[in-house]
Design an enzyme around this catalytic site. Structure first.
Site: not given
Ligand SMILES: NC(=O)c1ccc[n+]([C@@H]2O[C@H](COP(=O)([O-])OP(=O)(O)OC[C@H]3O[C@@H](n4cnc5c(N)ncnc54)[C@H](O)[C@@H]3O)[C@@H](O)[C@H]2O)c1
Ligand SMILES: [Zn+2]
Length: 371
Positions: A119, A221, A242, A141, A235, A183, A239, A246, A262, A231
């Site tokens: 929990r 942000k 997106h 999120k 907020r 972003e 989007n 998305h 992404h 949201e």
């Molecule tokens: N929660 C939110 O508000 C929010 C907002 C935007 C995006 N997201 C989510 O974030 C995700 C995308 O995030 P991302 O682009 O960071 O992807 P990711 O976590 O897949 O990382 C991208 C790649 O970089 C590698 N990597 C990470 N750090 C590294 C480093 N310092 N050196 C070398 N390689 C490294 C990872 O292993 C991966 O292969 C999506 O799932 C998206 O939905 C969430």
């Molecule tokens: Zn995004």
């Protein structure tokens, strides 16, 4: 730059940004006496980020590591079950801490895992990609994908603290840096023309600008997330790009085409939604052109087969941001100004997708003929 300059107070936690993160993390761990510490990594953050962290924060020498396979396709409930089982076997209790060391996949999924385990146990985020540093790790999120639908299952949950260490970005591939940059460009487009212009002159590989960009984007942000956690109002401005972005990302995921990141999908979404803005909310034609030029120069053109438009629309209809059957958009009235809750019909969305296709076409033509 003094260390305090980039400490941002959110309602429930503090966000620290800077080169002094290891010592701040050390003090944090000393202050809060956790019964045990777990670090969630993927194979890349294990290799590139963990050694320097453990080298500088000695309390982490004893931490248990949980390694996941990298990539969006692993952001699933199945992966979470594996981590919950590992936490149980390793004796994690209510006073344990989970450290999410990774990109947005790790911070989204780790926050979800920690919030559901017994929990809810404490977690902190140490984002290691530009995308996670400026966006995913802040705002509360968390979640995972379900049957290819992005972030279908999840909670709003804040970390106990957020530690953003720009030097982690040194090992991040250029394409990933560029993905995160989308972003930041979005932040400029929805709320601050001067920031957009500044970003247009910089490159994502410009190390000296990282801390400033991360701090500026996190502040933007938080301005939205702190006043509208769930949201229901402003907020939604975050989007922008997106709704269509998305759907494109989900489509590539369900086709098992892992070649679209992404931010790259969001760049496509921002072009299409800028086109809708020019039709529906008065975005001037020259600004639409400006946005198209900047984004097409920075992101590789993607061929979107028009045979898939029906599926893309279906995916948009599944979007969590909709109410009822309407597809909801945030659109621009001008660069730096946006409005929420705009709706349009599928035919107009297809025209917007075709606008993107026309830019891809002229880009390919230019590359082929050099004009
Ligand atoms: N929660 C939110 O508000 C929010 C907002 C935007 C995006 N997201 C989510 O974030 C995700 C995308 O995030 P991302 O682009 O960071 O992807 P990711 O976590 O897949 O990382 C991208 C790649 O970089 C590698 N990597 C990470 N750090 C590294 C480093 N310092 N050196 C070398 N390689 C490294 C990872 O292993 C991966 O292969 C999506 O799932 C998206 O939905 C969430
Ligand atoms: Zn995004």
């Amino acid at each position: 730059m003094p260390a305090t300059f980039n400490s941002i107070a959110a309602a429930t936690h503090t966000i620290h940004i800077g080169d002094n993160i290891p010592s701040l993390l050390s003090s944090f761990l000393k202050k809060h006496k956790f019964s045990s510490i777990f670090i969630l990594v993927d194979e890349n953050t294990l290799q590139h980020c963990l050694p320097s962290l453990i080298g500088q924060v000695k309390q982490l020498a004893e931490a248990e590591l949980i390694e996941l396979e990298s990539g969006e396709s692993h952001k699933t409930l199945d992966t979470c079950i594996g981590v919950w089982q590992a936490l149980t076997e390793l004796g994690a209790d209510r006073k344990s801490l989970l450290i999410n060391l990774g990109g947005g996949v790790i911070t989204d999924m780790g926050g979800f895992i920690a919030s559901a385990y017994k929990r809810g146990i404490a977690f902190i985020n140490l984002p290691t990609t530009l995308l996670a540093q400026i966006d995913a790790s802040a705002g509360g999120k968390t979640g995972v994908d379900l049957d290819g639908l992005k972030n279908q299952i999840g909670f709003f949950a804040d970390p106990m603290a957020l530690f953003i260490y720009p030097p982690f970005l040194k090992t991040l591939p250029e394409r990933e840096l560029n993905s995160g940059y989308a972003e930041a460009l979005k932040h400029g487009l929805i709320t601050d023309r001067a920031y957009w212009e500044k970003l247009c002159f910089l490159l994502p590989t410009d190390e000296s600008a990282w801390e400033e960009i991360v701090a500026e984007s996190v502040r933007i942000k938080l301005r939205f997330t702190e006043t509208d956690k769930r949201e229901s109002g402003n907020r939604k401005k975050l989007n922008f790009g997106h709704t269509i972005g998305h759907a494109v990302e989900s489509f590539f995921l369900e086709q098992n085409q892992t070649s679209l990141l992404h931010g790259e999908a969001i760049a496509i979404g921002m072009i299409c939604e800028s086109f809708l803005s020019s039709k529906l909310t008065g975005l001037p034609a020259e600004e639409l052109e400006e946005i198209g030029q900047v984004l097409m120069n920075r992101y590789k053109p993607v061929e979107l087969d028009s045979l898939n438009d029906h599926r893309l629309i279906e995916l948009m209809q599944h979007d969590k941001k909709n109410s009822g059957k309407n597809i909801n958009f945030t659109l621009l009235t001008q660069i730096g100004e946006s409005v929420i809750d705009q709706q349009t019909n599928p035919a107009e969305i297809i025209v917007a997708l075709n606008y993107y296709r026309s830019l891809v076409h002229s880009m390919n033509h230019k590359n082929l003929h050099g004009t």
